[in-house]
Design an enzyme around this catalytic site. Structure first.
Site, PDB file in Angstrom:
ATOM      1  N   HIS A  83      74.680   0.675  99.936  1.00 24.76           N
ATOM      2  CA  HIS A  83      74.189   1.056  98.716  1.00 24.76           C
ATOM      3  C   HIS A  83      73.142   2.575  99.217  1.00 24.76           C
ATOM      4  O   HIS A  83      72.089   2.352  99.150  1.00 24.76           O
ATOM      5  CB  HIS A  83      73.231   0.043  98.019  1.00 24.76           C
ATOM      6  CG  HIS A  83      72.848   0.659  96.536  1.00 24.76           C
ATOM      7  ND1 HIS A  83      73.283   2.061  96.082  1.00 24.76           N
ATOM      8  CD2 HIS A  83      72.254   0.256  95.532  1.00 24.76           C
ATOM      9  CE1 HIS A  83      72.965   1.968  94.747  1.00 24.76           C
ATOM     10  NE2 HIS A  83      72.211   0.785  94.415  1.00 24.76           N
ATOM     11  N   CYS A 139      65.188  -2.809  94.537  1.00 21.67           N
ATOM     12  CA  CYS A 139      65.922  -1.655  93.851  1.00 21.67           C
ATOM     13  C   CYS A 139      66.348  -2.009  92.365  1.00 21.67           C
ATOM     14  O   CYS A 139      66.826  -0.972  91.594  1.00 21.67           O
ATOM     15  CB  CYS A 139      67.361  -1.866  94.787  1.00 21.67           C
ATOM     16  SG  CYS A 139      68.122  -3.331  94.474  1.00 21.67           S
TER      17      CYS A 139
HETATM   18  N1  NVA Z   1      72.558  -6.269  95.766  1.00 22.08           N
HETATM   19  C1  NVA Z   1      72.936  -5.798  94.271  1.00 22.08           C
HETATM   20  C2  NVA Z   1      72.193  -4.432  94.228  1.00 22.08           C
HETATM   21  C3  NVA Z   1      72.157  -3.857  92.616  1.00 22.08           C
HETATM   22  C4  NVA Z   1      71.750  -2.603  92.640  1.00 22.08           C
HETATM   23  C5  NVA Z   1      74.077  -5.824  93.754  1.00 22.08           C
HETATM   24  O1  NVA Z   1      74.889  -5.113  94.520  1.00 22.08           O
HETATM   25  O2  NVA Z   1      74.357  -6.540  92.761  1.00 22.08           O
HETATM   26  N1   CP Z   2      69.357  -0.094  91.787  1.00 22.41           N
HETATM   27  C1   CP Z   2      70.644   0.211  91.021  1.00 22.41           C
HETATM   28  O1   CP Z   2      71.494   0.725  91.704  1.00 22.41           O
HETATM   29  O2   CP Z   2      70.782  -0.129  89.790  1.00 22.41           O
HETATM   30  P1   CP Z   2      71.881   0.004  88.902  1.00 22.41           P
HETATM   31  O3   CP Z   2      72.785  -1.328  89.231  1.00 22.41           O
HETATM   32  O4   CP Z   2      71.143  -0.192  87.429  1.00 22.41           O
HETATM   33  O5   CP Z   2      72.737   1.316  89.056  1.00 22.41           O
END
Ligand code: NVA
Ligand code: CP
Length: 306
Positions: free
Chosen positions: A130, A262
């Site tokens: 990410h 996040c």
């Molecule tokens: N680790 C989480 C981050 C969301 C922004 C996911 O992948 O769902």
């Molecule tokens: N932190 C983040 O990526 O949030 P969303 O899943 O809402 O885009």
């Protein structure tokens, strides 16, 4: 030649520092109401195969503020969901738009899309990485602490996409990072190995959250079950017990440590209400910084001058 933002791999420290610097300038310009449209007439396709609040809105608003246009594409309403090959989608979209942002499951899909697209591709989250979020996280660290250099960063919880991108960033930027993850939920070993090879700092893995948080300047966490892992929720709640950013853990960190998440957050699981709503929490600034840092990334990749 076009550049993509798929991971930290193809980006060096100077590139990343220039994005942080530009993001701060763009943020100040926006605060002052300066109209700045370097992407007039340009469009960004945004492919979302997973849910999103922050990523979708920050990219869409970011394009709007830069004078361009963003197009939201979900598998439900497009041929992507009916199995049109990624390589075909990549070439067709490249004839219409000036950049593609994609959130999907596999990192390989993003790499394939970028390989066939003739316009820049930006990774808006995969199961593995990410990177845009970590750019916003580091921008927040720079704003609050003045620098990322010489700081002790702690990661508490799952060795997931966020943890992997933090490791890649630590490798490139050389700050110390200690990750506390339960057995069986550690970060990607290849990413860890690569980061170890290039970093000038220390990247450590432990199973003890208190060891990771000790004297930490930045305490970072994320959900125990990421998108796509909903079926594992129950077993993860057992495995991650104790991997919580709470007042007790914060006592071993630096007094003025900042807490990052996040979002979305699960209060009572990876973080307590008290900490996320407390004075050390910077999560709202962190979320806002997605907008500014992604504007700097899009300006750089999609034809701005800076
Ligand atoms: N680790 C989480 C981050 C969301 C922004 C996911 O992948 O769902
Ligand atoms: N932190 C983040 O990526 O949030 P969303 O899943 O809402 O885009």
């Amino acid at each position: 030649m076009k550049r993509d933002f798929l991971s930290f791999k193809d980006w060096n420290r100077d590139d990343l520092d220039s994005i942080f610097k530009r993001a701060i300038e763009l943020k100040n310009m926006q605060r002052k109401g300066v109209v700045y449209h370097p992407l007039t007439g340009k469009a960004l396709a945004m492919i979302f195969e997973k849910s999103s609040t922050r990523t979708r809105v920050s990219f869409e608003v970011g394009m709007f503020q830069l004078g361009g246009h963003a197009i939201f594409m979900s598998p439900r309403e497009t041929q992507i969901g009916r199995g049109e090959p990624v390589k075909d989608t990549a070439r067709v979209l490249s004839r219409y738009v000036n950049g593609i942002m994609i959130r999907t499951f596999s990192q390989e899909v993003v790499e394939e899309l970028a390989g066939y697209a003739t316009v820049p591709v930006i990774n808006g989250l995969t199961d593995l990485l990410h990177p845009c979020q970590i750019m916003a996280d580091l921008l927040t660290v720079i704003e609050k602490m003045g620098t990322y250099e010489g700081l002790k960063m702690a990661w508490i919880g799952d060795g997931n996409n966020m943890a992997n991108s933090w490791i890649e960033a630590a490798g490139k930027l050389g700050f110390d990072l200690t990750l506390a993850c339960p057995k069986g939920y550690t970060p990607d070993p290849l990413i860890l190995g690569d980061a170890h090879k290039i970093t000038t700092g220390k990247i450590r893995l432990t199973s003890d959250p208190f060891e990771a948080a000790k004297d930490g300047d930045v305490i970072n966490t994320d959900v125990w079950a990421s998108m796509g892992q909903e079926d594992e929720k129950k077993q993860r709640q057992v495995a991650f017990k104790g991997y919580q950013v709470n007042t007790e853990l914060m006592k071993v960190a630096q007094k003025d440590a900042i807490v990052l998440h996040c979002l979305p957050a699960h209060r009572g699981e990876e973080i307590t209400e008290e900490v996320i709503e407390g004075p050390n929490s910077m999560v709202w600034d962190q979320a806002e910084n997605r907008l500014h840092v992604q504007k700097a990334i899009m300006e750089k990749l999609m034809g701005g001058n800076k």
